[in-house]
Design a protein around this motif. Structure first.
Motif, PDB file in Angstrom:
ATOM      1  N   THR A   1      44.757  38.441  47.232  1.00 44.11           N
ATOM      2  CA  THR A   1      43.690  38.473  46.466  1.00 44.11           C
ATOM      3  C   THR A   1      42.909  37.394  46.200  1.00 44.11           C
ATOM      4  OG1 THR A   1      45.093  40.012  44.926  1.00 44.11           O
ATOM      5  CG2 THR A   1      43.057  39.107  44.086  1.00 44.11           C
ATOM      6  N   VAL A   2      41.458  37.434  46.598  1.00 45.44           N
ATOM      7  CA  VAL A   2      40.670  36.275  46.463  1.00 45.44           C
ATOM      8  C   VAL A   2      39.940  36.322  45.311  1.00 45.44           C
ATOM      9  CG1 VAL A   2      38.577  35.308  47.672  1.00 45.44           C
ATOM     10  CG2 VAL A   2      40.421  36.496  48.771  1.00 45.44           C
ATOM     11  N   PHE A   3      39.655  35.056  44.495  1.00 47.30           N
ATOM     12  CA  PHE A   3      39.090  34.771  43.285  1.00 47.30           C
ATOM     13  C   PHE A   3      37.954  33.888  43.418  1.00 47.30           C
ATOM     14  CE2 PHE A   3      43.460  36.151  42.397  1.00 47.30           C
ATOM     15  CZ  PHE A   3      43.221  36.923  41.378  1.00 47.30           C
ATOM     16  N   LEU A   4      37.100  33.486  42.465  1.00 51.08           N
ATOM     17  CA  LEU A   4      35.977  32.871  42.697  1.00 51.08           C
ATOM     18  C   LEU A   4      36.389  32.054  41.278  1.00 51.08           C
ATOM     19  CD1 LEU A   4      32.836  35.126  43.089  1.00 51.08           C
ATOM     20  CD2 LEU A   4      34.144  33.965  44.788  1.00 51.08           C
TER      21      LEU A   4
ATOM     22  N   LEU B   1      39.426  41.806  36.464  1.00 50.98           N
ATOM     23  CA  LEU B   1      38.068  41.395  36.863  1.00 50.98           C
ATOM     24  C   LEU B   1      37.758  40.009  36.526  1.00 50.98           C
ATOM     25  CD1 LEU B   1      35.862  44.687  36.954  1.00 50.98           C
ATOM     26  CD2 LEU B   1      36.971  43.664  38.993  1.00 50.98           C
ATOM     27  N   PHE B   2      38.077  39.848  35.240  1.00 47.98           N
ATOM     28  CA  PHE B   2      37.762  38.260  34.668  1.00 47.98           C
ATOM     29  C   PHE B   2      38.952  37.838  34.066  1.00 47.98           C
ATOM     30  CE2 PHE B   2      34.157  41.257  34.276  1.00 47.98           C
ATOM     31  CZ  PHE B   2      33.107  40.568  34.873  1.00 47.98           C
ATOM     32  N   LEU B   3      39.359  36.648  34.741  1.00 46.73           N
ATOM     33  CA  LEU B   3      40.547  36.096  34.230  1.00 46.73           C
ATOM     34  C   LEU B   3      40.307  34.535  33.651  1.00 46.73           C
ATOM     35  CD1 LEU B   3      41.371  37.950  36.535  1.00 46.73           C
ATOM     36  CD2 LEU B   3      43.410  36.568  36.909  1.00 46.73           C
ATOM     37  N   SER B   4      41.182  34.562  32.551  1.00 50.82           N
ATOM     38  CA  SER B   4      41.120  33.181  31.789  1.00 50.82           C
ATOM     39  C   SER B   4      41.890  32.176  32.726  1.00 50.82           C
ATOM     40  CB  SER B   4      41.877  33.165  30.079  1.00 50.82           C
ATOM     41  OG  SER B   4      42.918  33.447  30.473  1.00 50.82           O
ATOM     42  N   ASP B   5      41.711  30.919  32.548  1.00 52.56           N
ATOM     43  CA  ASP B   5      42.521  29.890  33.228  1.00 52.56           C
ATOM     44  C   ASP B   5      43.944  30.250  33.124  1.00 52.56           C
ATOM     45  OD1 ASP B   5      39.986  28.906  33.647  1.00 52.56           O
ATOM     46  OD2 ASP B   5      40.096  27.031  32.559  1.00 52.56           O
TER      47      ASP B   5
ATOM     48  N   PRO C   1      37.392  39.139  41.742  1.00 54.90           N
ATOM     49  CA  PRO C   1      37.478  38.769  40.610  1.00 54.90           C
ATOM     50  C   PRO C   1      37.314  37.391  40.248  1.00 54.90           C
ATOM     51  CG  PRO C   1      39.615  39.667  41.150  1.00 54.90           C
ATOM     52  CD  PRO C   1      39.074  39.632  42.494  1.00 54.90           C
ATOM     53  N   VAL C   2      36.723  36.907  38.983  1.00 58.52           N
ATOM     54  CA  VAL C   2      36.471  35.717  38.752  1.00 58.52           C
ATOM     55  C   VAL C   2      37.224  35.014  37.792  1.00 58.52           C
ATOM     56  CG1 VAL C   2      34.340  34.522  37.653  1.00 58.52           C
ATOM     57  CG2 VAL C   2      34.064  36.530  39.026  1.00 58.52           C
ATOM     58  N   VAL C   3      37.543  33.853  37.790  1.00 58.29           N
ATOM     59  CA  VAL C   3      38.310  33.107  36.782  1.00 58.29           C
ATOM     60  C   VAL C   3      37.629  32.110  35.885  1.00 58.29           C
ATOM     61  CG1 VAL C   3      40.293  30.979  36.769  1.00 58.29           C
ATOM     62  CG2 VAL C   3      40.215  32.909  38.606  1.00 58.29           C
ATOM     63  N   GLY C   4      37.899  32.347  34.939  1.00 62.86           N
ATOM     64  CA  GLY C   4      36.823  31.348  33.705  1.00 62.86           C
ATOM     65  C   GLY C   4      35.510  31.605  33.912  1.00 62.86           C
ATOM     66  N   SER C   5      35.010  32.746  33.710  1.00 65.16           N
ATOM     67  CA  SER C   5      33.654  33.103  34.506  1.00 65.16           C
ATOM     68  C   SER C   5      32.681  32.338  33.363  1.00 65.16           C
ATOM     69  CB  SER C   5      33.308  34.645  34.070  1.00 65.16           C
ATOM     70  OG  SER C   5      31.871  34.767  34.391  1.00 65.16           O
ATOM     71  N   ARG C   6      31.696  31.713  33.961  1.00 64.96           N
ATOM     72  CA  ARG C   6      30.704  31.148  33.182  1.00 64.96           C
ATOM     73  C   ARG C   6      29.252  31.666  33.282  1.00 64.96           C
ATOM     74  NH1 ARG C   6      34.622  29.538  31.183  1.00 64.96           N
ATOM     75  NH2 ARG C   6      35.287  27.110  30.780  1.00 64.96           N
ATOM     76  N   SER C   7      29.379  32.898  33.808  1.00 64.99           N
ATOM     77  CA  SER C   7      27.937  33.730  34.144  1.00 64.99           C
ATOM     78  C   SER C   7      27.579  34.133  32.770  1.00 64.99           C
ATOM     79  CB  SER C   7      28.170  34.684  35.150  1.00 64.99           C
ATOM     80  OG  SER C   7      27.155  35.585  35.433  1.00 64.99           O
ATOM     81  N   ALA C   8      26.166  33.759  32.516  1.00 63.67           N
ATOM     82  CA  ALA C   8      25.589  34.699  31.497  1.00 63.67           C
ATOM     83  C   ALA C   8      25.185  36.066  31.822  1.00 63.67           C
ATOM     84  CB  ALA C   8      24.204  33.854  31.236  1.00 63.67           C
ATOM     85  N   ASP C   9      24.990  36.370  33.338  1.00 66.06           N
ATOM     86  CA  ASP C   9      24.469  37.593  33.718  1.00 66.06           C
ATOM     87  C   ASP C   9      25.493  38.605  33.424  1.00 66.06           C
ATOM     88  OD1 ASP C   9      22.041  36.863  34.337  1.00 66.06           O
ATOM     89  OD2 ASP C   9      22.463  36.518  36.324  1.00 66.06           O
ATOM     90  N   LEU C  10      27.016  38.126  33.482  1.00 62.38           N
ATOM     91  CA  LEU C  10      28.094  38.902  33.595  1.00 62.38           C
ATOM     92  C   LEU C  10      28.711  39.204  32.191  1.00 62.38           C
ATOM     93  CD1 LEU C  10      29.919  37.853  36.809  1.00 62.38           C
ATOM     94  CD2 LEU C  10      28.295  39.863  36.605  1.00 62.38           C
ATOM     95  N   GLN C  11      27.985  38.521  31.167  1.00 64.83           N
ATOM     96  CA  GLN C  11      28.553  38.893  29.743  1.00 64.83           C
ATOM     97  C   GLN C  11      28.634  40.112  29.362  1.00 64.83           C
ATOM     98  OE1 GLN C  11      29.835  36.239  27.700  1.00 64.83           O
ATOM     99  NE2 GLN C  11      29.527  34.993  29.502  1.00 64.83           N
TER     100      GLN C  11
END
Length: 297
Positions: free
Chosen positions: A203-206, A246-250, A225-235
Motif C-alpha cells: 500500500t502506497v501512502f502520501l 483513505l485519510f489516516l492520522s499519524d 491514501p493520505v497520512v495527516g492530510s493538510r489539504s483544504a481541498d479535501l476537507q
C-alpha cells in the motif's frame, strides 16, 4: 493552485503571449479616426478581458491557466491594432517594438552565455543544466526579431508579421526540451512506473499534501491514501467519505506500520516535518524521484 499578489497574472500574460506581448503597448495608444468603426466590439473585448483579470486577480487561489479565458479578447484587440497599422502604412511603431524584442533577446543571450546569473538561486537550476540550449534559443529569438524589424522597415509588414510569429519557435523548442529534462519534477509518471516495478503489492501512502502528487492515483490506477492530510481541498471529502483508510492520522499510520509493509511518499518540502513527527518509525530510504523521497518499513 497557488497564492500570489494581485499582479500575479500580469507577467504570466506577457510570457504566454510572447512574442506578441511586445506589441501590447499599442493597446494604450490613441486610435485614429479610421480605427473607430468597431467601438462596440472593442468595448466588449476590453470588458471581457478586464473583468476576467480583475476577478482572478482578487481571488486568493491562483492558477497559471485561469487567465486563458482572457486570451481571446486580448489577441483580437491586438490583431485589430496591428491590422490598422499595416493598412495605414505606419511602420515605425512596428519597427520599434520588433526591434525591442531583438535587443532584449540579444541581451538575454549575452547574459546567459557569459554566466552573469547567480548559481545560488535554486530556481534557475534548469537554466544551468540546459545552458547551451537556452543560449541557442535566445540567439534564435534575437535573430528572427531582427529579421522582422528589418522587414518592417523595408515596408513589407505582412512578411514581417509572419517572421515575428516564428520568434516564438525557439522558446517553444527550449520549453519542450526543458519539460523532458524536468519530467521527474513536474510529472508523477516516472514515480508511478517505479512503484509499479518495485512496490506493486504494498500500500502506497502520501504524506500530508495530496495536491503535490494529485496525478499519482491516475498513473498507478489505484487509490493512494493520505497520512495527516493538510489539504483544504479535501476537507469536505474527509468529513463525508464513508470509505475507511483513505485519510489516516499519524497515530493510525504508525499502528499500520507495525502490522504490514507500507510505502510512504514524502515531498521535499515536508521532509523536516516528517522527521519531527514520524521519524521514530524508522522508515528506510528507498530512493528519490524528482522531489519525492520513497520510504518503506
Amino acid at each position: 493552485y497557488y497564492s500570489g499578489p494581485f499582479y500575479y497574472y500580469l507577467p504570466r500574460i506577457v510570457l504566454t503571449m510572447f512574442p506578441w506581448s511586445a506589441f501590447l503597448p499599442l493597446l494604450l495608444a490613441r486610435r485614429g479616426a479610421t480605427e473607430r468603426s468597431g467601438d462596440g466590439l472593442e468595448r466588449l473585448l476590453r470588458v471581457w478581458f478586464l473583468v476576467a483579470l480583475a476577478f482572478f486577480s482578487v481571488s486568493r487561489a491562483k492558477g497559471n491557466y485561469y487567465m486563458l479565458i482572457g486570451a481571446p479578447p486580448l489577441a483580437i484587440l491586438l490583431a485589430q491594432r496591428l491590422a490598422a497599422l499595416v493598412e495605414g502604412r505606419r511602420k515605425w511603431p512596428l519597427v520599434t517594438l520588433a526591434g525591442t524584442v531583438a535587443v532584449g533577446g540579444a541581451i538575454a543571450a549575452y547574459v546567459a552565455a557569459t554566466g552573469l546569473m547567480s548559481r545560488s538561486d535554486g530556481r534557475l537550476a534548469i537554466v544551468f543544466e540546459l545552458h547551451d540550449t537556452l543560449v541557442v534559443a535566445l540567439v534564435g529569438v534575437a535573430a528572427l526579431a531582427l529579421l522582422a524589424t528589418l522587414t518592417f522597415a523595408l515596408g513589407r509588414p505582412r512578411g514581417a508579421l509572419i517572421v515575428m510569429g516564428l520568434v516564438g519557435a525557439p522558446p517553444l523548442a527550449f520549453i519542450l526540451v526543458a519539460l523532458q529534462w524536468a519530467g521527474p519534477y513536474v510529472s508523477e509518471r516516472n514515480l508511478a512506473r517505479y512503484l509499479e516495478q518495485r512496490h506493486l503489492t504494498e500500500t502506497v501512502f502520501l504524506y500530508r499534501d495530496f495536491e503535490r502528487l494529485s496525478s499519482l492515483p491516475f498513473y498507478l490506477k489505484r487509490t493512494v491514501p493520505v497520512v495527516g492530510s493538510r489539504s483544504a481541498d479535501l476537507q469536505y471529502g474527509m468529513r463525508h467519505s464513508t470509505r475507511q483508510g483513505l485519510f489516516l492520522s499519524d497515530a493510525q499510520f504508525a499502528g499500520l506500520c507495525r502490522r504490514e509493509h507500507v510505502v510512504l511518499l514524502v515531498d521535499r518540502v515536508r521532509l523536516t516535518d516528517f522527521k519531527a513527527r514520524l521519524g521514530h518509525l524508522g522508515l528506510r530510504y528507498d530512493t528519490k524521484i524528482g522531489d519525492v523521497s520513497v520510504l518503506e518499513n
